[in-house]
Design a protein around this motif. Structure first.
Motif, PDB file in Angstrom:
ATOM      1  N   ARG B  32      10.386 -34.470  81.176  1.00 22.58           N
ATOM      2  CA  ARG B  32      10.848 -35.708  80.549  1.00 22.58           C
ATOM      3  C   ARG B  32      11.097 -35.492  79.055  1.00 22.58           C
ATOM      4  O   ARG B  32      12.108 -35.932  78.511  1.00 22.58           O
ATOM      5  CB  ARG B  32       9.782 -36.782  80.797  1.00 22.58           C
ATOM      6  N   ILE B  35      14.313 -33.503  78.477  1.00 23.61           N
ATOM      7  CA  ILE B  35      15.525 -34.312  78.654  1.00 23.61           C
ATOM      8  C   ILE B  35      15.823 -35.044  77.347  1.00 23.61           C
ATOM      9  O   ILE B  35      16.958 -35.070  76.864  1.00 23.61           O
ATOM     10  CB  ILE B  35      15.347 -35.343  79.792  1.00 23.61           C
ATOM     11  N   ALA B  36      14.787 -35.614  76.751  1.00 23.26           N
ATOM     12  CA  ALA B  36      14.965 -36.348  75.496  1.00 23.26           C
ATOM     13  C   ALA B  36      15.516 -35.425  74.417  1.00 23.26           C
ATOM     14  O   ALA B  36      16.407 -35.805  73.655  1.00 23.26           O
ATOM     15  CB  ALA B  36      13.637 -36.961  75.067  1.00 23.26           C
ATOM     16  N   ARG B  39      19.069 -34.799  74.964  1.00 17.33           N
ATOM     17  CA  ARG B  39      19.901 -35.981  74.783  1.00 17.33           C
ATOM     18  C   ARG B  39      20.003 -36.409  73.329  1.00 17.33           C
ATOM     19  O   ARG B  39      20.925 -37.100  72.938  1.00 17.33           O
ATOM     20  CB  ARG B  39      19.329 -37.115  75.634  1.00 17.33           C
ATOM     21  N   VAL B  40      18.994 -36.050  72.543  1.00 12.20           N
ATOM     22  CA  VAL B  40      19.041 -36.394  71.118  1.00 12.20           C
ATOM     23  C   VAL B  40      19.037 -35.084  70.336  1.00 12.20           C
ATOM     24  O   VAL B  40      18.038 -34.717  69.744  1.00 12.20           O
ATOM     25  CB  VAL B  40      17.822 -37.263  70.718  1.00 12.20           C
TER      26      VAL B  40
END
Ligand SMILES: Nc1ncnc2c1ncn2[C@@H]1O[C@H](COP(=O)(O)OP(=O)(O)O)[C@@H](O)[C@H]1O
Ligand SMILES: [Mg+2]
Lengths: 338, 272
Positions: B32, B35-36, B39-40
């Motif tokens: 998790r 992924i963050a 994505r950022v």
């Protein structure tokens, strides 16, 4: 331990949630002071109270997030302090603030919860898809939650609580911040869950919500339960009607209040130019009130006789209103011109 | 425990045994977090721009002065191991920022109500930050090669040096896991980190030999983990007698994790 009492009682008679003498202090502040209640399985129980009453603290104890300073609490017969890990397998929680990862998509959030609640791998995706559809999030499912509105986050948060199909669901102010349409949809969903056998404990500041959803309501004020009853009985306790008199100006209202206190032994609550009188028999009282006021030429500008709401109950039990919303205009009649 | 099982137990007990649960849940949380990160990307970009600037500055500004004192080792070869260590030390602040963020968004609260391993939120974060360090150190190696950094002691020793850097970064992540949980918000965590990290990184052999420092500072600088790790990594990457430095560095890593991991889990259990 409590094992004996748990095993000797038949399952049907045993509450899904039981709270006894629950206390919680934060340093000098007493957040909960001897809270007792029990929630029968397959029902909605409402914890009603204004900000700071202790609703969230109660939920946090029941969901094993904090430990109580006194008393006990159990979920489906499992003690939250002694066996927190077992309790966590029985519950779902949607906290007061939407607790979802803003950088993940809705689908990824639900999958993560599925993984962390040990949902078998092959069931995670269907479960996520099912919940996304049910909460009207399917169209936005693969967008990062960062881009969501507050209402969408809130719905996702409740969906996340439902991923493991928990038999006991805790919802802390679930509809705060929802638009009316989403609120009604969520109410409908809660009813469906309960029809399927889920037990729901929800907190709310909205009396209407507790009234509509809950079979039983505990009114919490400053860490104590000041009433625990059906919404129906709570209303009956105070009388079924409330008389509301709009006096036009504050000074007139003050004079009228003094007069009614003197003559009729009533204790009207004054809110600006508005007087409220609870009564078991609104229309009879109305005659007396109008006579008394007429004699002093204090004829009301508006008159309303309405069903008492839980708001009125709250006022009677605690001495203050839950918030400063304007009273429901409801059945207001235009008063005679004066 | 002799307590009766609840009469209703509608959900199956987990089949994975207790020892596996921390790994299983830790990986879920790490996934998790990664992924963050993907994505950022600015989270990653900001943490690489600064060390690149450091490399260029130190390489070309101080290179001439310091180079003379290095007895034949080129300054860029001396500098890069120090930069690697500096990068992972400052990068560890991300662990604090991430955990404090989870506290703020209420996500931590939800995790605490789930039937997952108590250590997973923290180990998932430190593991993700380890993965992030692999990327950052690889990138910095590339930057180093561009400005003259070279492999002198064979690829295996070079890679071993890289692993030592990563191990130190992992240990520092646990320190900052504790910081993040203790302060509870990302801004304070960032502000609290710098005054602690700056002396650790600069009063060390990371960028310049400690020999020219005043005596009292040298005592600190020679014995603190940044110097020891940088020294060990240098020996592995440049070559030379290994001595006990590598073991000392590993002992520091193990010691830090042994203290801060339990402390972090303890804080996580009671964070409200
Ligand atoms: N972690 C905490 N530390 C100190 N005080 C707290 C903490 N959590 C809640 N309180 C206090 O306990 C009281 C009850 O809070 P809470 O349970 O959040 O009420 P509600 O949810 O009904 O608004 C409040 O006075 C609140 O300020
Ligand atoms: Mg609350």
């Amino acid at each position: 331990m409590t094992a004996e009492s748990a095993t000797t009682q038949p399952a049907a008679a045993r509450p899904a949630i039981r709270v006894e003498g629950l206390g919680k202090r934060f340093k000098d502040l007493v957040a909960l002071d001897g809270v007792d209640f029990a929630v029968p399985p397959g029902t909605v129980f409402g914890l009603l109270g204004p900000n700071g009453a202790g609703k969230t603290t109660t939920i946090r104890i029941l969901t094993t997030i904090v430990r109580p300073s006194a008393g006990r609490a159990e979920v489906l017969g499992t003690d939250v302090v002694a066996r927190p890990a077992a309790v966590r397998r029985l519950i779902g929680l949607a906290g007061q603030y939407a607790a979802v990862d803003p950088n993940l998509t809705a689908r990824e959030n639900l999958r993560l919860i599925g993984r962390l609640t040990q949902l078998p791998r092959h069931r995670r995706d269907p479960r996520a898809a099912d919940l996304l559809a049910r909460f009207d999030l399917a169209a936005a499912a693969d967008r990062p939650v960062r881009t969501y509105s507050g209402g969408m986050r809130r719905r996702l948060d409740v969906a996340a609580a439902l991923v493991p199909e928990p038999p006991v669901l805790f919802l802390d102010e679930p509809t705060t911040g929802l638009d009316p349409q989403s609120r009604t949809a969520l109410w409908e969903l809660i009813r469906e869950l309960v029809a399927e056998g889920t037990t729901v404990l929800l907190t709310t500041q909205y009396l209407e919500e507790a009234d509509r959803l809950a079979q039983r309501v505990a009114v919490l004020a400053e860490g104590r339960v000041v009433a625990d009853d059906t919404p129906h009985n709570l209303k009956a306790r105070l009388g079924t009607t409330v008389l509301e008199l709009g006096m036009g100006e504050d000074p007139r209202a003050a004079r009228a209040a003094a007069l009614l206190t003197d003559r009729l032994r009533q204790r009207p609550e004054r809110d600006g130019a508005l007087l409220r009188l609870p009564s078991p028999d609104g229309s009879l009282l109305l005659m007396d009130v109008l006579h008394a006021l007429e004699a002093e030429r204090l004829t009301p500008r508006t008159i309303a006789v309405r069903e008492s709401s839980l708001d009125d109950v709250y006022l009677a039990l605690t001495g203050h209103r839950t918030d400063d919303r304007a009273p429901d205009p409801g059945t207001t009649l235009e008063g005679p011109p004066s | 425990m002799t307590t009766a099982t609840p009469l209703e137990q509608p959900r199956e007990q987990p089949t994975v045994d207790r020892l596996l649960a921390p790994v299983r849940d830790g990986l879920a949380v790490a996934g998790r977090n990664l992924i963050a990160l993907r994505r950022v990307p600015r989270l990653l970009i900001f943490s690489t721009v600064q060390p690149i600037v450091f490399v260029l500055m130190f390489r070309y500004v101080f290179g001439g002065v310091v180079g003379a004192a290095l007895h034949g080792v080129s300054y860029v070869d001396y500098l890069m191991p120090g930069v690697f260590v500096q990068v992972v030390v400052f990068g560890a602040v991300n662990t604090a920022i991430g955990l404090a963020g989870d506290l703020q968004t209420g996500l931590m609260e939800r995790f605490r109500s789930l039937p997952m391993a108590r250590s997973a939120v923290l180990s998932g974060r430190t593991t993700a930050d380890l993965a992030r360090n692999v990327f950052v150190v690889a990138l910095m190696t590339g930057v180093g090669f561009l400005v003259g950094f070279r492999i002198h002691n064979g690829v295996p020793a070079f890679l071993a040096g890289g692993l030592l850097v990563l191990a130190f970064g992992f240990a520092m992540s646990w320190v900052f896991a504790v910081v993040g949980l203790a302060v509870g918000d990302p801004e304070t965590a960032t502000a609290a980190a710098f005054p602690v990290l700056a002396p650790l990184v600069f009063a060390s052999s990371a960028f310049v030999p400690t020999a020219t420092m005043p005596g009292w500072l040298q005592v600190f600088a020679d014995h603190q983990p940044v110097t020891i790790t940088a020294g060990a990594v240098r020996t592995l990457m440049i070559g030379g007698p290994l001595g006990t430095q590598v073991w000392q560095a590993l002992a520091w890593d193990a010691g830090i994790v042994a203290v801060f991991a339990p402390l972090g889990v303890w804080l996580y259990r009671r964070a409200v």
